[in-house]
Scaffold this motif. Structure first.
Motif, PDB file in Angstrom:
ATOM      1  N   HIS A 138     -17.940  25.529   6.827  1.00  8.83           N
ATOM      2  CA  HIS A 138     -19.126  25.323   6.757  1.00  8.83           C
ATOM      3  C   HIS A 138     -20.270  26.279   6.886  1.00  8.83           C
ATOM      4  O   HIS A 138     -21.134  26.617   6.128  1.00  8.83           O
ATOM      5  CB  HIS A 138     -19.510  23.805   7.014  1.00  8.83           C
ATOM      6  CG  HIS A 138     -20.847  23.478   6.804  1.00  8.83           C
ATOM      7  ND1 HIS A 138     -21.568  22.511   7.397  1.00  8.83           N
ATOM      8  CD2 HIS A 138     -21.431  23.093   5.583  1.00  8.83           C
ATOM      9  CE1 HIS A 138     -22.546  22.113   6.956  1.00  8.83           C
ATOM     10  NE2 HIS A 138     -22.528  22.679   5.498  1.00  8.83           N
ATOM     11  N   THR A 139     -20.054  26.642   8.187  1.00 10.03           N
ATOM     12  CA  THR A 139     -21.145  27.773   8.834  1.00 10.03           C
ATOM     13  C   THR A 139     -20.894  28.913   7.932  1.00 10.03           C
ATOM     14  O   THR A 139     -21.853  29.342   7.744  1.00 10.03           O
ATOM     15  CB  THR A 139     -20.799  27.953  10.292  1.00 10.03           C
ATOM     16  OG1 THR A 139     -21.033  26.804  10.906  1.00 10.03           O
ATOM     17  CG2 THR A 139     -21.623  28.884  10.726  1.00 10.03           C
ATOM     18  N   LYS A 191     -20.185  21.704   1.732  1.00  8.33           N
ATOM     19  CA  LYS A 191     -18.814  21.325   1.984  1.00  8.33           C
ATOM     20  C   LYS A 191     -17.942  20.712   0.825  1.00  8.33           C
ATOM     21  O   LYS A 191     -17.324  19.871   0.850  1.00  8.33           O
ATOM     22  CB  LYS A 191     -19.131  19.733   2.846  1.00  8.33           C
ATOM     23  CG  LYS A 191     -19.872  20.157   4.364  1.00  8.33           C
ATOM     24  CD  LYS A 191     -19.973  19.037   5.325  1.00  8.33           C
ATOM     25  CE  LYS A 191     -20.300  19.335   6.632  1.00  8.33           C
ATOM     26  NZ  LYS A 191     -20.338  18.053   7.408  1.00  8.33           N
ATOM     27  N   PHE A 223     -14.289  26.932  16.381  1.00  7.74           N
ATOM     28  CA  PHE A 223     -15.497  26.432  16.415  1.00  7.74           C
ATOM     29  C   PHE A 223     -16.617  27.296  17.296  1.00  7.74           C
ATOM     30  O   PHE A 223     -17.769  27.448  16.860  1.00  7.74           O
ATOM     31  CB  PHE A 223     -15.444  25.113  17.319  1.00  7.74           C
ATOM     32  CG  PHE A 223     -16.513  24.177  17.253  1.00  7.74           C
ATOM     33  CD1 PHE A 223     -16.939  23.207  16.564  1.00  7.74           C
ATOM     34  CD2 PHE A 223     -17.439  24.278  18.490  1.00  7.74           C
ATOM     35  CE1 PHE A 223     -18.216  22.334  16.540  1.00  7.74           C
ATOM     36  CE2 PHE A 223     -18.926  23.517  18.441  1.00  7.74           C
ATOM     37  CZ  PHE A 223     -19.025  22.515  17.608  1.00  7.74           C
ATOM     38  N   HIS A 233     -15.797  23.005  10.545  1.00  8.48           N
ATOM     39  CA  HIS A 233     -17.059  23.508  10.964  1.00  8.48           C
ATOM     40  C   HIS A 233     -17.328  24.912  10.953  1.00  8.48           C
ATOM     41  O   HIS A 233     -18.476  25.278  10.301  1.00  8.48           O
ATOM     42  CB  HIS A 233     -17.286  23.274  12.398  1.00  8.48           C
ATOM     43  CG  HIS A 233     -18.736  23.820  12.985  1.00  8.48           C
ATOM     44  ND1 HIS A 233     -19.901  23.397  12.499  1.00  8.48           N
ATOM     45  CD2 HIS A 233     -18.855  24.283  14.183  1.00  8.48           C
ATOM     46  CE1 HIS A 233     -20.914  23.895  13.260  1.00  8.48           C
ATOM     47  NE2 HIS A 233     -20.401  24.649  14.163  1.00  8.48           N
ATOM     48  N   THR A 246     -13.485  14.564   7.679  1.00  5.37           N
ATOM     49  CA  THR A 246     -14.810  15.822   7.846  1.00  5.37           C
ATOM     50  C   THR A 246     -15.925  15.804   7.024  1.00  5.37           C
ATOM     51  O   THR A 246     -16.746  16.756   6.972  1.00  5.37           O
ATOM     52  CB  THR A 246     -13.839  17.210   7.808  1.00  5.37           C
ATOM     53  OG1 THR A 246     -13.596  17.383   6.640  1.00  5.37           O
ATOM     54  CG2 THR A 246     -13.064  17.245   9.152  1.00  5.37           C
ATOM     55  N   SER A 291     -12.823  21.706  13.642  1.00  8.25           N
ATOM     56  CA  SER A 291     -12.917  23.126  14.194  1.00  8.25           C
ATOM     57  C   SER A 291     -13.006  24.026  12.812  1.00  8.25           C
ATOM     58  O   SER A 291     -13.975  24.776  12.513  1.00  8.25           O
ATOM     59  CB  SER A 291     -12.349  23.700  15.168  1.00  8.25           C
ATOM     60  OG  SER A 291     -12.541  22.876  16.343  1.00  8.25           O
TER      61      SER A 291
END
Length: 266
Positions: free
Chosen positions: A141-142, A98, A234, A138, A75, A135
Motif C-alpha cells: 500500500h505504501t 488497496k 513493515f 502495508h 487486510t 506487513s
C-alpha cells in the motif's frame, strides 16, 4: 509495464464472474498442483498461512470475488481485474487504493513453464496469499502511494525495489532461507534455482542497493536480496523510501550481473 499483450483478457459479467474454458481450468489445475507440492519447505510461513486462508480451488481458476472476501476480511484489500499489462500510473493508483491488479487471462500450454507477462496464476497464486499479511499489505500500500506521487524517473527506481522484494524477495527464517517473492513462488524453475542453485548471488536486503541494481525480466535472476525478518517489510514501509530513491538517483546504477538482452529483429 507496457500496454500490449498477445493474450485476450477475460471480461467479468454483471456479477463479476469470468467464464473460463475447460482447457483454461485444466492449465490452472496443473500449475497449481505442481507448484503447491514444490513450495512445501521452500515458501515462507506467512505465504503458506495466506494460501491456507485463501483456500484456492485446485481444479479451477478462482473467481476474484472469492479472493476478495478473504482479503477484505484480513487486510482490507481486494483484487482489480485488468488487461495483461497496465501502465505505471494505473498500477500505482490501484495499489494506493488497496486494489491488487490481476490480469484476467491464463498462460497457454506453449508458455506453460515460463511467461514474461503476469497472468492470473502469477497474480493470484504468487501474490494474493501474502496480501493477507499485515506487513506485506502495508508495504504494498505504501509503495503504491509513493509511486503515485513520484516522477517518471523516480518510478523507474522504485520499480527496482518492488522487483527485489514483492517479485523476487527471499527471507531468512529459523528453518533456513525461504521465498516470499511472487515471481519465484509462481515459477517452478525459479523456485529451485533461487534456493538450491549455487549460481545466484544472495545478499542481505539493503534498500539503497536494491534501488541501484539493474535487472532483466527474461532470465533467472543472478542476484536476490534477503530480508533478515519478514516484518522488515513493515519497517521498510515506514522508512523514508523517497529519500533513498533520490540518493540512488544521485549515485547511479551498479554494473549489471548479466549480459544485455538480445536485440529484437523486426
Amino acid at each position: 509495464m507496457a500496454k500490449s499483450s498477445a493474450y485476450q483478457s477475460g471480461q467479468p459479467d454483471e456479477n463479476g464472474v469470468i467464464s473460463w474454458s475447460g482447457e483454461e481450468n485444466k492449465i490452472w489445475s496443473e500449475l497449481y498442483q505442481r507448484q503447491d507440492s514444490l513450495l512445501q519447505g521452500r515458501a515462507c510461513k506467512q505465504y503458506m498461512d495466506g494460501l491456507a486462508l485463501l483456500n484456492l480451488p485446485a481444479h479451477r481458476i478462482p473467481q476474484l470475488g472469492e479472493i476478495d472476501r478473504i482479503l477484505q476480511a484480513t487486510t482490507g484489500w481486494k483484487t482489480a481485474p485488468v488487461p495483461a499489462l497496465i501502465n505505471f500510473s494505473s498500477f500505482f493508483s490501484l495499489l494506493a487504493n488497496k486494489q491488487f491488479p490481476v490480469a484476467t487471462f491464463i498462460r497457454s500450454r506453449e508458455e506453460f513453464d515460463y511467461l514474461q507477462e503476469p497472468d492470473i496464476f502469477h497474480e493470484v497464486f504468487g501474490h494474493c496469499p501474502l496480501l493477507t499479511n499485515p506487513s506485506f499489505a502495508h508495504f504494498t500500500h505504501t509503495y503504491g502511494k509513493l509511486g503515485l506521487d513520484a516522477s517518471k524517473e523516480e518510478r523507474i527506481y522504485l520499480a527496482r525495489l518492488y522487483w527485489f522484494t514483492v517479485e523476487f524477495g527471499l527471507v531468512k527464517t529459523p528453518g533456513g532461507q525461504r521465498i516470499y517473492g511472487g515471481g519465484i513462488l509462481s515459477s517452478p524453475g525459479e523456485t529451485l534455482y533461487a534456493l538450491e542453485s549455487d549460481a545466484p548471488v544472495k545478499v542481505p536486503m539493503n534498500a539503497l542497493d536494491a534501488l541501484r541494481t539493474p535487472y532483466r525480466i527474461d532470465i533467472m535472476q543472478p542476484l536476490y536480496y534477503e530480508l533478515s525478518d519478514f516484518d522488515d517489510l513493515f519497517t521498510l514501509a515506514e522508512s523514508d523510501i523517497m529519500h533513498l530513491v533520490r540518493q540512488a538517483m544521485r549515485l547511479g546504477l551498479y554494473d549489471p550481473l548479466f549480459e544485455p538482452a538480445p536485440r529484437r529483429v523486426s
